[in-house]
Design an enzyme around this catalytic site. Structure first.
Site, PDB file in Angstrom:
ATOM      1  N   SER A  82       0.804  -1.223   0.000  1.00 20.75           N
ATOM      2  CA  SER A  82       0.000   0.000   0.000  1.00 20.75           C
ATOM      3  C   SER A  82       0.833   1.267   0.000  1.00 20.75           C
ATOM      4  O   SER A  82       0.374   2.301  -0.483  1.00 20.75           O
ATOM      5  CB  SER A  82      -0.936  -0.006   1.205  1.00 20.75           C
ATOM      6  OG  SER A  82      -0.205  -0.147   2.401  1.00 20.75           O
ATOM      7  N   HIS A 122      -5.301  -3.056  -2.986  1.00 22.76           N
ATOM      8  CA  HIS A 122      -4.932  -2.087  -4.024  1.00 22.76           C
ATOM      9  C   HIS A 122      -4.820  -2.708  -5.416  1.00 22.76           C
ATOM     10  O   HIS A 122      -4.435  -2.018  -6.363  1.00 22.76           O
ATOM     11  CB  HIS A 122      -3.623  -1.384  -3.640  1.00 22.76           C
ATOM     12  CG  HIS A 122      -3.747  -0.657  -2.341  1.00 22.76           C
ATOM     13  ND1 HIS A 122      -4.281   0.605  -2.239  1.00 22.76           N
ATOM     14  CD2 HIS A 122      -3.469  -1.049  -1.072  1.00 22.76           C
ATOM     15  CE1 HIS A 122      -4.294   0.977  -0.969  1.00 22.76           C
ATOM     16  NE2 HIS A 122      -3.818  -0.013  -0.240  1.00 22.76           N
ATOM     17  N   LYS A 180     -11.803   1.213  -2.255  1.00 20.73           N
ATOM     18  CA  LYS A 180     -10.689   1.816  -2.998  1.00 20.73           C
ATOM     19  C   LYS A 180     -11.091   1.858  -4.479  1.00 20.73           C
ATOM     20  O   LYS A 180     -11.908   2.682  -4.849  1.00 20.73           O
ATOM     21  CB  LYS A 180      -9.408   1.057  -2.688  1.00 20.73           C
ATOM     22  CG  LYS A 180      -9.093   1.092  -1.170  1.00 20.73           C
ATOM     23  CD  LYS A 180      -7.776   0.480  -0.833  1.00 20.73           C
ATOM     24  CE  LYS A 180      -7.531   0.227   0.641  1.00 20.73           C
ATOM     25  NZ  LYS A 180      -7.951   1.130   1.642  1.00 20.73           N
TER      26      LYS A 180
HETATM   27  C1  LIG Z   1      -3.252  -3.301   2.077  1.00 15.96           C
HETATM   28  C2  LIG Z   1      -4.470  -2.875   2.814  1.00 15.96           C
HETATM   29  N1  LIG Z   1      -5.223  -3.809   3.433  1.00 15.96           N
HETATM   30  C3  LIG Z   1      -6.336  -3.489   4.095  1.00 15.96           C
HETATM   31  C4  LIG Z   1      -6.755  -2.182   4.197  1.00 15.96           C
HETATM   32  C5  LIG Z   1      -7.972  -1.877   4.993  1.00 15.96           C
HETATM   33  O1  LIG Z   1      -9.082  -1.766   4.178  1.00 15.96           O
HETATM   34  P1  LIG Z   1     -10.321  -0.892   4.653  1.00 15.96           P
HETATM   35  O2  LIG Z   1      -9.929   0.531   4.408  1.00 15.96           O
HETATM   36  O3  LIG Z   1     -11.443  -1.367   3.819  1.00 15.96           O
HETATM   37  O4  LIG Z   1     -10.509  -1.178   6.120  1.00 15.96           O
HETATM   38  C6  LIG Z   1      -6.029  -1.181   3.550  1.00 15.96           C
HETATM   39  C7  LIG Z   1      -6.452   0.236   3.547  1.00 15.96           C
HETATM   40  O5  LIG Z   1      -6.600   0.970   4.356  1.00 15.96           O
HETATM   41  C8  LIG Z   1      -4.854  -1.528   2.860  1.00 15.96           C
HETATM   42  O6  LIG Z   1      -4.102  -0.591   2.277  1.00 15.96           O
END
Ligand SMILES: Cc1ncc(COP(=O)(O)O)c(C=O)c1O
Length: 393
Positions: free
Chosen positions: A184, A212, A242
């Site tokens: 990320s 992502h 996203k």
């Molecule tokens: C790699 C990754 N996994 C999980 C999440 C969590 O997802 P969410 O924003 O739907 O809780 C994010 C983002 O914040 C992320 O970048």
């Protein structure tokens, strides 16, 4: 409460501030998109994960309206009580067929990716098991591993050989390998085919967090399709806030994995189901993702245009082919200063600092969207070059 307790909080917050680590929330007053009104200022933003520009797609917004008219504003209860609507069931079937991590796969919706990762890791591993995670994994995979009470070892970023040698020490225990598919804060893609090989040799689960990649890679189907892998030991997590532009997440996996989550995963059982109107919005969004090659081609062209210009900047551009394009600045204070100078020029790019990224690698996390234009990317690059000159960098 005694004042000593408050004093301790005040001291810790002051330390954060003086270390350049204080986080500040900005208030957005406009609709989601490349142009945002933030704290009363109009800005060109490279800060969201709305990679395909679907948060503002009229079809998605209309579907949310229709969903609210049909089902009401909220789900009213958790999935196992009365929160599971026809909209949820339909989207789960559509996602399972679209991502197809293995034959007969099912999908299960969650209110967020954070909850989905907690659910997966606590359901698949317990006290006597072993979880292995990439050092740059997202915080919620780390938190899920800790919550599971399994032993948790982190391997150097992308280092499959190091992972395998660590796994040798865990022979005889149930093992789980967990990785971001697209990292990320770095934008690179995990070596998923090699990781699937390791998981297979060690009879381990491979948990793939495609927050992502879903919608962007593999014709929208995500990182498994991008890397050409599938299989019963893969547990796929995609987020829906996203590239899908709305909110929530899903797990797609073998039906026995999904049923285990339904029966045992506390982050699934003990929370209210996502509002059905957001689920109807997601069904419209999924249709746009499936038909979204043109959006993805536009995005790829913007990524390429950005990289050509950004290579000339004094900051290190990481080797990412995804819409996440980080420029490593170094220390937290400089990253904040550069982000502030861009803000003054009307360009919003977040500074990402420790502990989100390792110390000494504070960065500008530039994220591109199919909703940007080539002109927007030129404005960004001009602003970055001007700030670099200004700072003598
Ligand atoms: C790699 C990754 N996994 C999980 C999440 C969590 O997802 P969410 O924003 O739907 O809780 C994010 C983002 O914040 C992320 O970048």
């Amino acid at each position: 409460m005694g004042t000593a307790a408050l004093d301790l909080l005040a001291q810790a917050l002051a330390r954060r501030r003086s270390d350049g680590l204080e986080r500040v929330r900005r208030t957005v007053e406009s609709a989601q998109g490349p142009r945002l009104t933030v704290d009363g200022r109009d800005l060109l933003a490279f800060a969201s994960n709305d990679y395909l520009g679907l948060a503002g797609a009229p079809e998605v917004i209309e579907a949310a309206r229709d969903g609210a008219r049909r089902y009401g504003a909220g789900a009213g209860a958790s999935h196992l009580v009365t929160g599971h609507t026809g909209a949820h069931a339909a989207l789960e079937a559509e996602l399972a067929a679209f991502v197809h991590p293995c034959d007969g796969a099912r999908a299960l919706l969650f209110s967020s990716g954070y909850l989905a990762n907690l659910a997966i890791l606590t359901a698949l591993a317990g006290r006597s098991d072993a979880i292995f995670g990439d050092r740059l994994n997202h915080a919620c995979l780390n938190d899920g591993a800790l919550l599971s009470r399994a032993s948790y070892a982190r391997y150097p970023h992308g280092d499959v050989a190091a992972l395998e040698s660590r796994m040798e020490t865990a022979r005889g225990r149930r093992c789980v390998v967990a990785t971001d598919a697209v990292f990320s804060m770095d934008g690179d893609v995990a070596p998923l085919a090699a990781l699937a090989g390791v998981a297979s040799r060690h009879d381990a689960w491979l948990v793939v967090d495609d927050a992502h990649g879903f919608g962007v890679l593999g014709g929208g189907r995500g990182s498994l399709a991008h890397c050409g892998i599938a299989g019963e030991r893969i547990v796929y997590m995609g987020t829906l806030g996203k590239a899908a532009g709305v909110a929530g997440a899903f797990v797609a996996a073998h039906p026995l994995v999904i049923e285990t989550l339904v029966q045992t995963a506390r982050p699934y059982i003990y929370t209210t189901a996502a509002p059905p109107m957001t689920i109807e919005a997601l069904r419209a969004s999924l249709a746009l993702i499936a038909a979204g090659d043109e959006r993805r081609a536009r995005l790829a062209a913007l990524v390429e245009a950005f990289r050509q210009r950004a290579a000339r900047l004094p900051w290190k551009l990481l080797p990412s082919q995804t819409p996440i394009q980080p420029l490593i600045v170094g220390d937290a204070a400089t990253a904040v200063a550069v982000s502030g100078a861009l803000f003054a020029r009307g360009v919003l790019v977040p500074a990402i600092r420790p502990p989100t990224v390792p110390a000494g690698t504070a960065r500008l996390r530039i994220s591109l969207s199919a909703a940007h234009t080539a002109g927007d990317v030129a404005v960004l690059c001009d602003a970055l070059a001007a700030v670099a000159r200004e700072r003598g960098a």
